[in-house]
Write a protein that holds these residues in place. Structure first.
Motif, PDB file in Angstrom:
ATOM      1  N   ASN A   6      28.847  -5.421  -2.851  1.00 17.79           N
ATOM      2  CA  ASN A   6      29.753  -5.951  -3.866  1.00 17.79           C
ATOM      3  C   ASN A   6      30.888  -4.963  -4.133  1.00 17.79           C
ATOM      4  O   ASN A   6      30.655  -3.826  -4.569  1.00 17.79           O
ATOM      5  CB  ASN A   6      28.946  -6.186  -5.157  1.00 17.79           C
ATOM      6  CG  ASN A   6      29.770  -6.837  -6.264  1.00 17.79           C
ATOM      7  OD1 ASN A   6      30.987  -6.786  -6.264  1.00 17.79           O
ATOM      8  ND2 ASN A   6      29.073  -7.421  -7.225  1.00 17.79           N
ATOM      9  N   PRO A   7      32.141  -5.353  -3.890  1.00 14.58           N
ATOM     10  CA  PRO A   7      33.263  -4.421  -4.092  1.00 14.58           C
ATOM     11  C   PRO A   7      33.401  -3.967  -5.547  1.00 14.58           C
ATOM     12  O   PRO A   7      33.888  -2.867  -5.808  1.00 14.58           O
ATOM     13  CB  PRO A   7      34.486  -5.231  -3.631  1.00 14.58           C
ATOM     14  CG  PRO A   7      34.048  -6.662  -3.658  1.00 14.58           C
ATOM     15  CD  PRO A   7      32.588  -6.649  -3.357  1.00 14.58           C
ATOM     16  N   GLN A   8      32.965  -4.806  -6.491  1.00 15.39           N
ATOM     17  CA  GLN A   8      33.030  -4.387  -7.894  1.00 15.39           C
ATOM     18  C   GLN A   8      32.118  -3.186  -8.136  1.00 15.39           C
ATOM     19  O   GLN A   8      32.451  -2.281  -8.902  1.00 15.39           O
ATOM     20  CB  GLN A   8      32.613  -5.555  -8.814  1.00 15.39           C
ATOM     21  CG  GLN A   8      33.583  -6.717  -8.851  1.00 15.39           C
ATOM     22  CD  GLN A   8      34.820  -6.403  -9.699  1.00 15.39           C
ATOM     23  OE1 GLN A   8      34.984  -5.311 -10.200  1.00 15.39           O
ATOM     24  NE2 GLN A   8      35.694  -7.394  -9.837  1.00 15.39           N
ATOM     25  N   VAL A   9      30.957  -3.177  -7.491  1.00 13.74           N
ATOM     26  CA  VAL A   9      30.023  -2.064  -7.645  1.00 13.74           C
ATOM     27  C   VAL A   9      30.594  -0.807  -7.005  1.00 13.74           C
ATOM     28  O   VAL A   9      30.490   0.295  -7.554  1.00 13.74           O
ATOM     29  CB  VAL A   9      28.654  -2.412  -7.036  1.00 13.74           C
ATOM     30  CG1 VAL A   9      27.713  -1.208  -7.088  1.00 13.74           C
ATOM     31  CG2 VAL A   9      28.032  -3.598  -7.771  1.00 13.74           C
ATOM     32  N   LYS A  10      31.214  -0.954  -5.830  1.00 11.88           N
ATOM     33  CA  LYS A  10      31.792   0.204  -5.145  1.00 11.88           C
ATOM     34  C   LYS A  10      32.862   0.878  -5.986  1.00 11.88           C
ATOM     35  O   LYS A  10      33.038   2.101  -5.940  1.00 11.88           O
ATOM     36  CB  LYS A  10      32.380  -0.229  -3.795  1.00 11.88           C
ATOM     37  CG  LYS A  10      31.339  -0.610  -2.757  1.00 11.88           C
ATOM     38  CD  LYS A  10      31.976  -1.109  -1.483  1.00 11.88           C
ATOM     39  CE  LYS A  10      32.759  -0.037  -0.765  1.00 11.88           C
ATOM     40  NZ  LYS A  10      33.282  -0.535   0.534  1.00 11.88           N
ATOM     41  N   GLN A  11      33.572   0.101  -6.792  1.00  9.48           N
ATOM     42  CA  GLN A  11      34.650   0.666  -7.593  1.00  9.48           C
ATOM     43  C   GLN A  11      34.165   1.304  -8.893  1.00  9.48           C
ATOM     44  O   GLN A  11      34.909   2.038  -9.542  1.00  9.48           O
ATOM     45  CB  GLN A  11      35.672  -0.435  -7.920  1.00  9.48           C
ATOM     46  CG  GLN A  11      36.433  -0.928  -6.695  1.00  9.48           C
ATOM     47  CD  GLN A  11      37.327  -2.113  -7.014  1.00  9.48           C
ATOM     48  OE1 GLN A  11      37.609  -2.392  -8.175  1.00  9.48           O
ATOM     49  NE2 GLN A  11      37.759  -2.818  -5.981  1.00  9.48           N
ATOM     50  N   GLU A 127      33.395  -1.430 -20.128  1.00  8.10           N
ATOM     51  CA  GLU A 127      34.292  -1.826 -19.040  1.00  8.10           C
ATOM     52  C   GLU A 127      33.547  -2.175 -17.752  1.00  8.10           C
ATOM     53  O   GLU A 127      33.837  -3.219 -17.137  1.00  8.10           O
ATOM     54  CB  GLU A 127      35.330  -0.732 -18.780  1.00  8.10           C
ATOM     55  CG  GLU A 127      36.285  -1.084 -17.650  1.00  8.10           C
ATOM     56  CD  GLU A 127      37.417  -0.088 -17.479  1.00  8.10           C
ATOM     57  OE1 GLU A 127      38.081  -0.146 -16.432  1.00  8.10           O
ATOM     58  OE2 GLU A 127      37.646   0.737 -18.393  1.00  8.10           O
ATOM     59  N   PRO A 128      32.570  -1.361 -17.296  1.00 12.64           N
ATOM     60  CA  PRO A 128      31.876  -1.722 -16.041  1.00 12.64           C
ATOM     61  C   PRO A 128      31.151  -3.066 -16.130  1.00 12.64           C
ATOM     62  O   PRO A 128      31.161  -3.839 -15.161  1.00 12.64           O
ATOM     63  CB  PRO A 128      30.885  -0.571 -15.849  1.00 12.64           C
ATOM     64  CG  PRO A 128      31.477   0.573 -16.589  1.00 12.64           C
ATOM     65  CD  PRO A 128      32.140  -0.035 -17.780  1.00 12.64           C
ATOM     66  N   LEU A 129      30.527  -3.357 -17.275  1.00 16.00           N
ATOM     67  CA  LEU A 129      29.807  -4.624 -17.418  1.00 16.00           C
ATOM     68  C   LEU A 129      30.772  -5.807 -17.416  1.00 16.00           C
ATOM     69  O   LEU A 129      30.467  -6.866 -16.870  1.00 16.00           O
ATOM     70  CB  LEU A 129      28.989  -4.619 -18.706  1.00 16.00           C
ATOM     71  CG  LEU A 129      27.869  -3.581 -18.785  1.00 16.00           C
ATOM     72  CD1 LEU A 129      27.146  -3.672 -20.129  1.00 16.00           C
ATOM     73  CD2 LEU A 129      26.874  -3.768 -17.645  1.00 16.00           C
ATOM     74  N   ILE A 130      31.929  -5.604 -18.023  1.00 19.38           N
ATOM     75  CA  ILE A 130      32.945  -6.660 -18.015  1.00 19.38           C
ATOM     76  C   ILE A 130      33.427  -6.913 -16.592  1.00 19.38           C
ATOM     77  O   ILE A 130      33.530  -8.065 -16.135  1.00 19.38           O
ATOM     78  CB  ILE A 130      34.129  -6.269 -18.927  1.00 19.38           C
ATOM     79  CG1 ILE A 130      33.680  -6.243 -20.396  1.00 19.38           C
ATOM     80  CG2 ILE A 130      35.308  -7.226 -18.740  1.00 19.38           C
ATOM     81  CD1 ILE A 130      34.674  -5.587 -21.333  1.00 19.38           C
ATOM     82  N   ARG A 131      33.680  -5.853 -15.844  1.00 21.29           N
ATOM     83  CA  ARG A 131      34.183  -6.000 -14.473  1.00 21.29           C
ATOM     84  C   ARG A 131      33.122  -6.591 -13.553  1.00 21.29           C
ATOM     85  O   ARG A 131      33.437  -7.364 -12.644  1.00 21.29           O
ATOM     86  CB  ARG A 131      34.668  -4.648 -13.956  1.00 21.29           C
ATOM     87  CG  ARG A 131      35.912  -4.140 -14.686  1.00 21.29           C
ATOM     88  CD  ARG A 131      36.595  -3.016 -13.942  1.00 21.29           C
ATOM     89  NE  ARG A 131      37.759  -2.518 -14.665  1.00 21.29           N
ATOM     90  CZ  ARG A 131      38.957  -3.104 -14.664  1.00 21.29           C
ATOM     91  NH1 ARG A 131      39.151  -4.222 -13.974  1.00 21.29           N
ATOM     92  NH2 ARG A 131      39.964  -2.588 -15.350  1.00 21.29           N
TER      93      ARG A 131
END
Length: 384
Positions: A6-11, A127-131
Motif C-alpha cells: 500500500n503506497p499510503q503505508v510506504k509514505q 494525520e496517518p489514520l486520516i491518510r
C-alpha cells in the motif's frame, strides 16, 4: 516486493515524538521530559480487580462492543461528569485504546477524497489514520488564537470535500481547552454544514481551572457527534489499552462492523479493570490532577524566569514553549539540548509544520525531575 505494498503505508513516518525519543535513548545521563505518560502507578484497587478477573477466569471473548457492565459504566460516567447521554446497549463501543477508537471512527466515516479539519499544532497520530482512510488532513493554524480551533477558523477551512472536524481538547501538545461558548459556536457551525464532529477527549479528567466541557452536550449535533475517550490518562492505565467510542446508534452499528473485523473485542481482563476504574475509581484522577497542577505552576514560574513564552495550559500535562527567538529550527535546538545540556524535549515540528519554533515539555514527571531538567535548560540558555 516492497513496491507492491500500500503506497499510503510506504509514505507514513514513525511519530516524530517516538523518532526523537528513540534517537536520544542511547545518550548517557540524559534527563527526558518527552513522553506523555502518567508517572503515577495504576491505583491498587484497579490492579486488585485485574488479578481477581484472572482468578475468576474472565478470560474469554466478550461481546464485540464490550461487556455490558463496562458500557453502562462508561455511559453513566459521561452523564454524571459531562452531562452527555448515550445508550450503553447500542451507542458505546469499548476499544483497544483511544488510538483504535480513532482508527475505527475514521475508517467508518471517511472515503477517498474527503477532507478532515484538524488544528495545527496537533498530536501526530491523527494525520496517518486520516491518510490511511484515503482522506486528506487539513491543518488550521491556531498559533495566534491561543492554540484553539475556533468556529471562525473552521469555517474558513471548509470546502465541498470537508467530511468532518476533529477537535482534540484538552490538547496534546499545547494544553489548550475550549470553553462551553466556544464549543457551542462550533456545534452550530457543524450543524449548519452537516459535518461529522469527532471529539478526542482523552485528557478530559485532567483540566485545572474550569470543568471539562464536552461538545456531546449540544443536542443540535447529537447525530453528527463521535466522542473518543479512555482510561489511559485519567487512571494511569496506558498499558491496559482500553478506550471507547460514544456515537449515535445509526452510526455505531456501522462502526461496530469495522471494530469487529479489526480486533473482535478489547481484552476481557482489561475491560474488568476499566469497569473498576470508572465505578469505584471514578474520581481517581483528582489527586493526580492536583499534582499535575502543582507541577504546571512550578514549571510556569521557571519558564517566566527564563523569559520563555508559553501558553499556560488549561489541561493535559504539556507546555508548548516558544523558542523562535533562538533562530534555529526546533529539531536542531532539541538536539543541542540533548548533546550540551543532557535534557530532552520534543521538537515542535513533530506536531505539524505549525509546531515549528516550539518545544514540547511534558510535566508528567516528579517535581525533582522537572527542577533538574529546567536547571539544565537554564544553563544551556545562559551559555556564552
Amino acid at each position: 516486493m516492497e513496491h507492491r505494498i500500500n503506497p499510503q503505508v510506504k509514505q507514513l513516518q514513525i511519530s516524530g515524538i517516538r523518532q526523537f525519543f528513540n534517537m536520544v535513548t542511547d545518550e548517557k545521563d540524559v534527563l527526558s521530559l518527552t513522553i506523555g505518560q502518567p508517572d503515577f502507578p495504576t491505583p491498587d484497587h484497579i490492579k486488585d480487580s485485574t488479578k481477581a478477573a484472572i482468578t475468576q477466569n474472565k478470560t474469554s471473548y466478550t461481546h464485540n462492543a464490550g461487556i455490558l457492565p463496562l458500557r453502562e459504566a462508561i455511559a453513566h460516567f459521561y452523564r454524571e461528569k459531562y452531562h452527555v447521554s448515550f445508550e450503553p446497549t447500542n451507542e458505546v463501543i469499548v476499544t483497544v485504546g483511544a488510538s483504535q477508537a480513532l482508527d475505527v471512527t475514521l475508517r467508518t466515516i471517511l472515503s477517498p477524497g474527503d477532507e478532515v479539519i484538524i488544528p495545527g499544532p496537533v498530536y501526530p497520530g491523527y494525520e496517518p489514520l486520516i491518510r490511511l482512510s484515503g482522506a486528506t488532513p487539513i491543518h488550521v493554524d491556531t498559533r495566534e488564537h491561543q492554540f484553539k480551533l475556533t468556529a471562525e477558523l473552521i469555517e474558513q477551512a471548509i470546502t465541498e470535500n470537508t467530511k468532518c472536524v476533529l477537535i482534540p481538547y484538552p490538547s496534546n501538545p499545547t494544553g489548550a481547552s475550549l470553553t462551553k461558548k466556544e464549543l457551542g459556536d462550533i456545534a452550530h457551525l457543524i450543524y449548519k454544514h452537516r459535518l461529522f464532529m469527532i471529539a478526542d477527549e482523552i485528557y478530559s479528567e485532567l483540566v485545572y481551572t474550569q470543568s471539562h466541557h464536552s461538545i456531546g452536550q449540544f443536542d443540535i449535533i447529537r447525530d453528527q457527534t463521535i466522542i473518543i475517550n479512555g482510561v489511559s490518562k485519567s487512571h494511569a492505565m496506558t498499558g491496559f489499552r482500553v478506550g471507547y467510542i460514544l456515537a449515535p446508534h445509526w452510526l455505531q452499528k456501522h462502526m461496530l462492523k469495522v471494530h469487529q473485523y479489526n480486533v473482535s473485542c478489547a481484552s476481557s481482563i482489561s475491560q474488568q479493570a476499566a469497569y473498576e476504574a470508572l465505578t469505584t475509581g471514578k474520581n481517581d484522577a483528582h489527586p493526580m490532577r492536583d499534582a499535575y497542577q502543582k507541577r504546571r505552576d512550578f514549571v510556569y514560574q521557571k519558564l517566566q524566569e527564563l523569559n520563555l513564552a508559553s501558553y499556560l495550559p488549561d489541561g493535559a500535562f504539556y507546555y508548548f514553549i516558544d523558542v523562535r527567538h533562538l533562530q534555529q529550527d526546533s529539531f536542531s535546538i532539541a538536539i543541542d539540548l540533548v548533546k550540551q545540556a543532557k535534557v530532552a524535549l520534543v521538537p515542535g515540528s513533530a506536531f505539524s509544520a505549525y509546531g515549528e519554533g516550539f518545544l514540547r515539555l511534558s510535566y508528567a514527571y516528579h517535581l525533582d525531575t522537572l527542577a533538574e531538567g529546567l536547571n539544565r535548560m537554564e544553563t544551556f540558555l545562559k551559555k556564552p
